[in-house]
Design a protein around this motif. Structure first.
Motif, PDB file in Angstrom:
ATOM      1  N   UNK A   4      17.540 -13.217  75.106  1.00 12.69           N
ATOM      2  CA  UNK A   4      17.402 -13.622  76.502  1.00 12.69           C
ATOM      3  C   UNK A   4      18.322 -12.835  77.429  1.00 12.69           C
ATOM      4  N   UNK A   5      19.080 -11.866  76.854  1.00 10.85           N
ATOM      5  CA  UNK A   5      20.075 -11.171  77.662  1.00 10.85           C
ATOM      6  C   UNK A   5      19.446 -10.495  78.878  1.00 10.85           C
ATOM      7  N   UNK A   6      18.381  -9.731  78.601  1.00  7.49           N
ATOM      8  CA  UNK A   6      17.785  -8.986  79.710  1.00  7.49           C
ATOM      9  C   UNK A   6      16.853  -9.862  80.541  1.00  7.49           C
ATOM     10  N   UNK A   7      16.193 -10.780  79.849  1.00  9.38           N
ATOM     11  CA  UNK A   7      15.303 -11.697  80.558  1.00  9.38           C
ATOM     12  C   UNK A   7      14.240 -10.964  81.345  1.00  9.38           C
ATOM     13  N   UNK A   8      13.656  -9.940  80.693  1.00  9.73           N
ATOM     14  CA  UNK A   8      12.674  -9.149  81.442  1.00  9.73           C
ATOM     15  C   UNK A   8      11.348  -9.895  81.563  1.00  9.73           C
ATOM     16  N   UNK A   9      10.599  -9.452  82.517  1.00  4.24           N
ATOM     17  CA  UNK A   9       9.322 -10.099  82.825  1.00  4.24           C
ATOM     18  C   UNK A   9       8.361  -9.938  81.658  1.00  4.24           C
ATOM     19  N   UNK A  10       8.324  -8.717  81.126  1.00  6.97           N
ATOM     20  CA  UNK A  10       7.493  -8.463  79.952  1.00  6.97           C
ATOM     21  C   UNK A  10       8.444  -8.425  78.767  1.00  6.97           C
ATOM     22  N   UNK A  11       8.367  -9.445  77.892  1.00  9.36           N
ATOM     23  CA  UNK A  11       9.377  -9.555  76.842  1.00  9.36           C
ATOM     24  C   UNK A  11       9.281  -8.453  75.808  1.00  9.36           C
ATOM     25  N   UNK A  43      12.496 -14.979  70.458  1.00  5.49           N
ATOM     26  CA  UNK A  43      13.250 -16.121  70.993  1.00  5.49           C
ATOM     27  C   UNK A  43      12.314 -17.037  71.774  1.00  5.49           C
ATOM     28  N   UNK A  44      11.418 -16.427  72.549  1.00  7.05           N
ATOM     29  CA  UNK A  44      10.498 -17.241  73.347  1.00  7.05           C
ATOM     30  C   UNK A  44       9.484 -17.961  72.466  1.00  7.05           C
ATOM     31  N   UNK A  67      13.175 -10.725  72.598  1.00  8.07           N
ATOM     32  CA  UNK A  67      12.912 -11.766  73.604  1.00  8.07           C
ATOM     33  C   UNK A  67      11.654 -12.537  73.233  1.00  8.07           C
ATOM     34  N   UNK A  91      11.215 -20.912  71.169  1.00 11.13           N
ATOM     35  CA  UNK A  91      11.307 -21.886  72.272  1.00 11.13           C
ATOM     36  C   UNK A  91       9.986 -22.624  72.440  1.00 11.13           C
TER      37      UNK A  91
END
Lengths: 163, 244
Positions: free
Chosen positions: B51-58, B65-66, B62, B69
């Motif tokens: 989640x560090x960058x939290x970019x729009x396109x994972x 992790x998502x 990410x 979640x």
């Protein structure tokens, strides 16, 4: 089994509590809010893009509607012009037709008048000629000249009975 | 010495790495504690890198992790509903803690802390007590009606109520035992078959192949048991919030 060695329970429980609590704090305070923030932002972005797209689409539809309206207007104007022109042409044609008809009927009437008068004239001559012929014939046959009025009325009566 | 090392239960032994004593109380940092720390560190890294960058396109991390979640969020949504959102952090932590413990145990020479009944029982008991407290906080004393399902004739109560009480109190036991037994049995079995590889000589390929297959199965079980533990927690939580 080493699992049932109660002496190991306390240190395991202690470290379980410590490590689990650490992970819980990380998850609760940092990871989940961060992730949900990112995901909500993404969802918002997608929603706004969709909204924009639908706005553009509506705009395009409005433009298309305008175009179609203009087209329909132009079409109706053209049809009106065509109708007007054809009406004018029809009126002109009717007017000329009528004038020509009048002229034609006048000529015809004139001709008819001429024919009638010629016929009457001819007929008048016919009764006179018939009277003269009848008088001449009677003179030759009976040797007497018949009075003109008598002959005339007899010719008239004969012609009337022939009609 | 050699026989000692081949004992399939040796892998479950707790060894104090850093002895810590407070009077009579033993808080030693053991191999179990070490792997708990490793698991928590890895889980933190997994969630942080993801989640560090939290970019729009994972990216890959990410996305993983998502997915985790969404996976846990989906479990709560399907089993508990909207009211379950409050307990999301705890349930997510529980899932991660058990999953990473199970998966870490698959590494050779590692220690599986979820193969210890005291750990699984502590987690199960925490869930059980927590869920019971939530039930009483939400419904008050009428939460006891949970022990008497609606629609059962009153004269059946002497029979039904003890059964319901028993089944209610069996929950933490079965929850704890399931995870503990799965982990212990799986790892013991792997060790037993691995022991045959050396003793059977050339024929050792057969148990070797079996160990390879079982390792794959154990990976599935590692995930599945974490899932089962979490979903049962969700089910119990739903019972407490909505009473059947």
């Amino acid at each position: 089994m080493p699992q049932f060695d109660t002496a190991t329970f306390l240190p395991q429980l202690f470290w379980l509590t410590v490590t689990f609590a650490c992970l819980f704090v990380v998850v609760w305070r940092y990871a989940l809010p961060r992730m949900s923030e990112v995901m909500v932002a993404r969802q918002r972005h997608i929603d706004s893009d969709l909204e924009k797209a639908s706005g553009l689409r509506q705009e395009a539809e409005a433009v298309l509607a305008d175009y179609e309206k203009a087209l329909a207007q132009a079409r109706s104007q053209a049809a009106e012009a065509v109708k007007q022109a054809s009406d004018e042409m029809a009126a002109e044609s009717a007017r000329r037709h009528e004038a020509f008809g009048k002229k034609l009927s006048a000529t015809a009437r004139e001709a008819e008048g001429r024919i009638t008068s010629a016929k009457e004239e001819a007929l008048a001559h016919v009764s006179a000629v018939a009277g003269e012929v009848a008088t001449a014939a009677a003179t030759k046959l009976i040797g007497t000249r018949l009075p003109a009025e008598q002959v005339e009325s007899a010719v008239k009566a004969a012609m009337r009975s022939r009609d | 010495m050699a026989a000692e090392q081949h004992n399939p239960l040796t892998q479950f032994e707790i060894k104090a790495l850093v002895p810590i004593q407070f009077g009579q109380l033993d808080f030693s940092f053991t191999n179990s504690a070490l792997f708990m720390v490793i698991a928590v560190t890895l889980a933190t890294a997994f969630l942080t890198i993801g989640t560090r960058r939290g970019s729009l396109v994972p990216g890959r991390w990410q996305s993983m992790a998502e997915i985790s979640y969404e996976f846990v969020a989906g479990m709560i949504r399907d089993n508990v509903g909207q009211e379950g959102r409050k307990y999301f952090p705890f349930i997510f932590t529980l899932f991660m803690f058990v999953l990473f413990g199970n998966l870490l145990g698959m590494l050779p020479y590692s220690f599986t802390y979820t193969s210890h009944i005291i750990v699984t029982f502590a987690l199960a008991a925490f869930v059980f007590v927590g869920v019971t407290v939530i039930g009483f906080m939400k419904h008050g004393l009428p939460f006891l009606k949970f022990l008497m399902p609606t629609g059962v004739p009153i004269y059946m109560a002497p029979l039904i109520v003890p059964i319901e009480i028993l089944s209610y109190f069996t929950r933490p036991v079965s929850l704890a035992l399931r995870l503990f037994a799965n982990m212990t049995a799986g790892h013991t079995m792997l060790k037993v078959f691995a022991g045959f590889v050396a003793t059977l000589g050339v024929l050792g390929v057969v148990p070797l192949a079996l160990v390879a297959a079982l390792t794959g199965l154990e990976f599935i079980i590692a995930f599945l048991q974490a899932y089962v533990f979490t979903i049962l927690t969700c089910v119990y939580l739903n019972d407490a919030l909505h009473m059947h």
